[in-house]
Design an enzyme around this catalytic site. Structure first.
Site, mmCIF file in Angstrom:
data_model
loop_
_atom_site.group_PDB
_atom_site.id
_atom_site.type_symbol
_atom_site.label_atom_id
_atom_site.label_comp_id
_atom_site.label_asym_id
_atom_site.label_seq_id
_atom_site.Cartn_x
_atom_site.Cartn_y
_atom_site.Cartn_z
ATOM 1 N N ARG A 373 6.117 -0.594 3.593
ATOM 2 C CA ARG A 373 6.192 -0.289 2.159
ATOM 3 C C ARG A 373 7.583 0.200 1.770
ATOM 4 O O ARG A 373 8.055 -0.049 0.664
ATOM 5 C CB ARG A 373 5.151 0.771 1.794
ATOM 6 C CG ARG A 373 3.710 0.340 2.009
ATOM 7 C CD ARG A 373 3.287 -0.745 1.032
ATOM 8 N NE ARG A 373 1.873 -1.079 1.207
ATOM 9 C CZ ARG A 373 1.426 -2.058 1.968
ATOM 10 N NH1 ARG A 373 2.289 -2.819 2.630
ATOM 11 N NH2 ARG A 373 0.135 -2.310 2.059
ATOM 12 N N LYS A 408 1.966 1.168 -2.566
ATOM 13 C CA LYS A 408 0.676 0.499 -2.661
ATOM 14 C C LYS A 408 -0.281 1.011 -1.584
ATOM 15 O O LYS A 408 0.050 1.062 -0.404
ATOM 16 C CB LYS A 408 0.874 -1.011 -2.492
ATOM 17 C CG LYS A 408 -0.408 -1.813 -2.646
ATOM 18 C CD LYS A 408 -0.134 -3.304 -2.488
ATOM 19 C CE LYS A 408 -1.427 -4.088 -2.595
ATOM 20 N NZ LYS A 408 -1.206 -5.548 -2.443
#
Length: 425
Positions: A373, A408
């Site tokens: 991420r 996310k």
């Protein structure tokens, strides 16, 4: 075995016979020299009245033996047939010489044919005669002595004459038979050794091929697995999985490479990716890190495994900075415009080997997901790191806070940019 192979074997066998025949001729000629010279010396010392004619004959025989010995070194006689001729002459000299000396000294027949038998057997063993060669040379010596007896007019009893000739003929038969049998044994021995040597060469070749294939397999194995993991896999360990409390994971992505690839030939795409990733591979070697995999235009590397280390975060940070520098250099050399987006995170993880055929050494855990991420939410030409990584680098590197980033599947996270190594004051 085809005719060409048989012809080759026969040629090699003839060469081996030549070597043995040469050795036999040289040894036999020296034996003749030694025997006749020794007896001449002994007779001269212990019998001063020994006839000069007999002494001259022995000197002639010694000279002939020396001549044959020297001729065996002449290139003209270093072939099979000339050397065979020398061997025939050698037997004629030894057998005929004994016959002449026996006749001139008026000796009995029995000592002569005893010596002739010894000569025949010795020639058979020493010179490796063929059947035809043995029969010819032995018969010549036999005829020569009988002719000498008849010419001299010496009176010999019928029984003595018949017994001596029968003994000599029997020795000829035995010697000729022995020659043929020895020749067969030698040929079989040679063929056996030839077959064994050929089998050995084939096995050696297979061994070399297997060793090369093993080395190639080792290289391929080490290209996909760390050395320690490969060793465990070779030891038939069924499950290879380890937990690491402290590792640092790096994800790098070539920004816009998918757009760049549109319309490009496949080989050009592969060449460019290979050039870039090969540079990164060299950096992993320099910093003692473990490349995990590439996925498309993404590159993943980890520090702190499979061997734990205390400076894994520092090593990964240095590599990340060098990756940015290398991509800029690559752009300059290739007139390209590639950019990297890099994300780094530190924490615990599990690593192991998955798959039975196309196996890979991979790493799992929340730390891996967060590192991914960091890359995907990062900025081109920047290195985004988490707070856990910053804590391990704060004293050694210049770090810039980015702020809160939405990740996310995670809560908002505080992230940072890694800028450069800290210069000691």
């Amino acid at each position: 075995m085809n005719d060409i192979q048989k012809e080759g074997i026969e040629k090699q066998f003839r060469q081996e016979l030549l070597r043995k025949l040469t050795l036999g001729v040289r040894l036999g000629s020296m034996l003749i020299v030694f025997a006749f010279f020794s007896f001449a010396f002994i007779d001269r010392v212990f019998d001063p009245a020994y006839p000069e004619l007999l002494m001259r004959i022995r000197i002639i025989l010694v000279s002939l033996g020396i001549t044959i010995f020297l001729l065996s070194f002449v290139p003209l006689f270093r072939n099979y047939l000339p050397m065979r001729l020398l061997s025939f002459v050698l037997v004629l000299i030894s057998g005929g010489g004994v016959a002449v000396l026996t006749e001139l000294t008026g000796g009995s027949v029995s000592p002569y044919w005893a010596m002739i038998i010894v000569t025949f057997f010795g020639a058979t063993l020493l010179l490796n005669f063929s059947v035809a060669g043995s029969f010819t040379v032995y018969l010549l010596v036999f005829i020569f002595y009988d002719a000498l007896l008849i010419y001299s007019g010496e009176k010999i009893g019928t029984i003595s004459f018949v017994s001596s000739n029968a003994g000599i003929l029997l020795s000829i038969v035995v010697s000729v038979t022995g020659s043929g049998y020895l020749r067969i044994l030698m040929h079989r021995d040679f063929e056996s050794r030839h077959s064994l040597n050929r089998a050995y060469d084939e096995l050696s070749g297979l061994h070399e091929e297997l060793r090369d294939e093993k080395e190639q397999s080792e290289r391929l194995l080490l290209n996909v697995l760390p050395e320690q993991i490969a060793a465990r896999l070779r030891s038939r360990q069924e499950i290879i999985a380890d937990r690491f409390d402290e590792v640092t994971i790096l994800f790098a992505d070539i920004v816009g490479f998918t757009t760049y690839s549109d319309g490009k030939p496949p080989d050009e795409i592969i060449i460019v990716l290979n050039q870039i990733f090969s540079i990164f591979d060299e950096l992993t070697e320099v910093h003692n890190l473990e490349k995990i995999k590439t996925v498309g235009d993404a590159y993943m590397v980890v520090g702190g495994l499979p061997e734990p280390s205390t400076d894994h975060a520092q090593s990964v940070a240095l590599m990340a900075l060098e990756m940015l520098a290398q991509i800029r250099d690559f752009n300059s050399r290739s007139r390209s415009d590639f950019h990297l987006r890099i994300g780094i995170n530190s924490g615990e993880a599990v690593a192991g080997v998955i798959g039975n055929k196309k196996f890979i050494y991979d790493i799992w855990g929340d730390s891996v997901n967060i590192a991914s991420r960091m890359e995907s939410t990062g900025i081109p030409d920047r290195i985004q790191i988490t707070e856990s990584t910053r804590a391990r680098l704060d004293h050694d590197f210049l770090i810039e806070e980015r702020g809160i980033v939405e990740v996310k599947g995670k809560r908002p996270m505080r992230t940072f940019f890694l800028n450069a190594p800290r210069i000691p004051a």
